[in-house]
Motif scaffolding. Sequence first.
Motif, PDB file in Angstrom:
ATOM      1  N   ILE A  37       0.801  -1.064  -0.123  1.00 32.45           N
ATOM      2  CA  ILE A  37       0.006  -0.078  -0.014  1.00 32.45           C
ATOM      3  C   ILE A  37       0.988   1.184   0.143  1.00 32.45           C
ATOM      4  O   ILE A  37       1.631   1.350   0.989  1.00 32.45           O
ATOM      5  CB  ILE A  37      -0.798   0.055   1.270  1.00 32.45           C
ATOM      6  CG1 ILE A  37      -1.742  -1.142   1.450  1.00 32.45           C
ATOM      7  CG2 ILE A  37      -1.739   1.338   1.211  1.00 32.45           C
ATOM      8  CD1 ILE A  37      -2.486  -1.595   2.792  1.00 32.45           C
ATOM      9  N   PHE A  42      -4.291   5.873  -2.070  1.00 24.46           N
ATOM     10  CA  PHE A  42      -5.562   6.511  -1.505  1.00 24.46           C
ATOM     11  C   PHE A  42      -6.157   7.649  -2.215  1.00 24.46           C
ATOM     12  O   PHE A  42      -7.167   8.375  -1.528  1.00 24.46           O
ATOM     13  CB  PHE A  42      -5.446   6.756   0.046  1.00 24.46           C
ATOM     14  CG  PHE A  42      -5.490   5.230   0.663  1.00 24.46           C
ATOM     15  CD1 PHE A  42      -6.366   4.580   0.889  1.00 24.46           C
ATOM     16  CD2 PHE A  42      -4.087   4.521   0.658  1.00 24.46           C
ATOM     17  CE1 PHE A  42      -6.506   3.320   1.629  1.00 24.46           C
ATOM     18  CE2 PHE A  42      -4.096   3.087   1.332  1.00 24.46           C
ATOM     19  CZ  PHE A  42      -5.339   2.642   1.648  1.00 24.46           C
ATOM     20  N   ALA A  48      -8.898   2.812  -3.296  1.00 24.38           N
ATOM     21  CA  ALA A  48      -8.837   2.648  -1.633  1.00 24.38           C
ATOM     22  C   ALA A  48      -9.942   1.847  -1.007  1.00 24.38           C
ATOM     23  O   ALA A  48      -9.515   1.010  -0.271  1.00 24.38           O
ATOM     24  CB  ALA A  48      -9.102   4.252  -1.225  1.00 24.38           C
ATOM     25  N   ARG A  49     -11.063   1.717  -1.512  1.00 22.22           N
ATOM     26  CA  ARG A  49     -12.029   0.893  -1.392  1.00 22.22           C
ATOM     27  C   ARG A  49     -11.574  -0.510  -1.599  1.00 22.22           C
ATOM     28  O   ARG A  49     -11.720  -1.631  -0.624  1.00 22.22           O
ATOM     29  CB  ARG A  49     -13.340   1.185  -2.135  1.00 22.22           C
ATOM     30  CG  ARG A  49     -14.141   2.524  -1.763  1.00 22.22           C
ATOM     31  CD  ARG A  49     -15.537   2.430  -2.253  1.00 22.22           C
ATOM     32  NE  ARG A  49     -15.493   2.433  -3.692  1.00 22.22           N
ATOM     33  CZ  ARG A  49     -15.287   3.647  -4.355  1.00 22.22           C
ATOM     34  NH1 ARG A  49     -15.231   4.928  -3.633  1.00 22.22           N
ATOM     35  NH2 ARG A  49     -15.708   3.525  -5.673  1.00 22.22           N
ATOM     36  N   ILE A  51      -8.576  -1.916  -1.912  1.00 20.49           N
ATOM     37  CA  ILE A  51      -7.573  -2.251  -0.846  1.00 20.49           C
ATOM     38  C   ILE A  51      -8.411  -2.536   0.557  1.00 20.49           C
ATOM     39  O   ILE A  51      -7.838  -3.536   1.045  1.00 20.49           O
ATOM     40  CB  ILE A  51      -6.580  -1.071  -0.575  1.00 20.49           C
ATOM     41  CG1 ILE A  51      -5.634  -0.887  -1.698  1.00 20.49           C
ATOM     42  CG2 ILE A  51      -5.841  -1.194   0.516  1.00 20.49           C
ATOM     43  CD1 ILE A  51      -4.992   0.268  -1.879  1.00 20.49           C
ATOM     44  N   GLN A  52      -9.103  -1.637   0.864  1.00 26.32           N
ATOM     45  CA  GLN A  52      -9.784  -2.193   2.182  1.00 26.32           C
ATOM     46  C   GLN A  52     -10.629  -3.296   2.145  1.00 26.32           C
ATOM     47  O   GLN A  52     -10.548  -4.087   3.107  1.00 26.32           O
ATOM     48  CB  GLN A  52     -10.596  -0.663   2.515  1.00 26.32           C
ATOM     49  CG  GLN A  52     -10.079   0.408   2.870  1.00 26.32           C
ATOM     50  CD  GLN A  52     -10.655   1.847   2.833  1.00 26.32           C
ATOM     51  OE1 GLN A  52     -11.795   1.981   2.468  1.00 26.32           O
ATOM     52  NE2 GLN A  52     -10.118   2.914   3.496  1.00 26.32           N
ATOM     53  N   CYS A  53     -11.216  -3.320   1.162  1.00 29.23           N
ATOM     54  CA  CYS A  53     -12.157  -4.743   0.910  1.00 29.23           C
ATOM     55  C   CYS A  53     -11.137  -5.942   0.958  1.00 29.23           C
ATOM     56  O   CYS A  53     -11.591  -6.936   1.687  1.00 29.23           O
ATOM     57  CB  CYS A  53     -12.949  -4.622  -0.327  1.00 29.23           C
ATOM     58  SG  CYS A  53     -13.886  -6.110  -0.384  1.00 29.23           S
ATOM     59  N   ILE A  55      -8.139  -6.345   2.306  1.00 27.37           N
ATOM     60  CA  ILE A  55      -7.770  -6.384   3.827  1.00 27.37           C
ATOM     61  C   ILE A  55      -8.937  -7.066   4.586  1.00 27.37           C
ATOM     62  O   ILE A  55      -8.334  -8.185   5.491  1.00 27.37           O
ATOM     63  CB  ILE A  55      -6.936  -5.180   4.171  1.00 27.37           C
ATOM     64  CG1 ILE A  55      -5.957  -4.577   3.267  1.00 27.37           C
ATOM     65  CG2 ILE A  55      -6.955  -5.150   5.655  1.00 27.37           C
ATOM     66  CD1 ILE A  55      -5.495  -3.311   3.872  1.00 27.37           C
ATOM     67  N   ARG A  56     -10.025  -6.696   4.553  1.00 28.25           N
ATOM     68  CA  ARG A  56     -11.044  -7.224   5.517  1.00 28.25           C
ATOM     69  C   ARG A  56     -11.131  -8.618   5.225  1.00 28.25           C
ATOM     70  O   ARG A  56     -11.428  -9.463   5.993  1.00 28.25           O
ATOM     71  CB  ARG A  56     -12.369  -6.262   5.288  1.00 28.25           C
ATOM     72  CG  ARG A  56     -12.611  -5.256   6.037  1.00 28.25           C
ATOM     73  CD  ARG A  56     -14.001  -4.492   6.041  1.00 28.25           C
ATOM     74  NE  ARG A  56     -14.341  -4.433   4.822  1.00 28.25           N
ATOM     75  CZ  ARG A  56     -14.413  -3.165   4.107  1.00 28.25           C
ATOM     76  NH1 ARG A  56     -13.647  -2.215   4.784  1.00 28.25           N
ATOM     77  NH2 ARG A  56     -14.697  -2.940   2.830  1.00 28.25           N
ATOM     78  N   GLN A  59      -8.303 -10.555   6.431  1.00 30.34           N
ATOM     79  CA  GLN A  59      -8.308 -10.558   8.068  1.00 30.34           C
ATOM     80  C   GLN A  59      -9.430 -11.786   8.544  1.00 30.34           C
ATOM     81  O   GLN A  59      -8.860 -12.352   9.747  1.00 30.34           O
ATOM     82  CB  GLN A  59      -8.917  -9.301   8.428  1.00 30.34           C
ATOM     83  CG  GLN A  59      -8.773  -9.018  10.003  1.00 30.34           C
ATOM     84  CD  GLN A  59      -9.270  -7.553  10.200  1.00 30.34           C
ATOM     85  OE1 GLN A  59      -9.858  -6.721   9.224  1.00 30.34           O
ATOM     86  NE2 GLN A  59      -8.658  -7.260  11.381  1.00 30.34           N
TER      87      GLN A  59
END
Length: 82
Positions: A37, A42, A48-49, A51-53, A55-56, A59
């Motif tokens: 990242i 971002f 950005a969305r 990447i966040q998805c 990562i979730r 996780q």
Amino acid sequence: PSLCYSVRSRWRRVVSRFYNPALFILMKKAEILRIAIHPVDFDHPAIARQIQCLIRKAQSDRTLMTYGQLVAEASMVSEDTP
């Protein structure tokens, strides 16, 4: 392999948004999954969305850690090896 976005041009952003989810699926069983990242990623909301998805999703069945944590864990394991 590493998930890494290229955001310098529109075509690179489009390709990155297709390539990285596919690589994420292919790397499902990999011992280590690196998601690279960069701050400029971002500046692009869709990137950005995504990447966040990712990562979730990662996780849910992986332990998230920084490079420092990974190196510390690896050095502890190597100290325990005869």
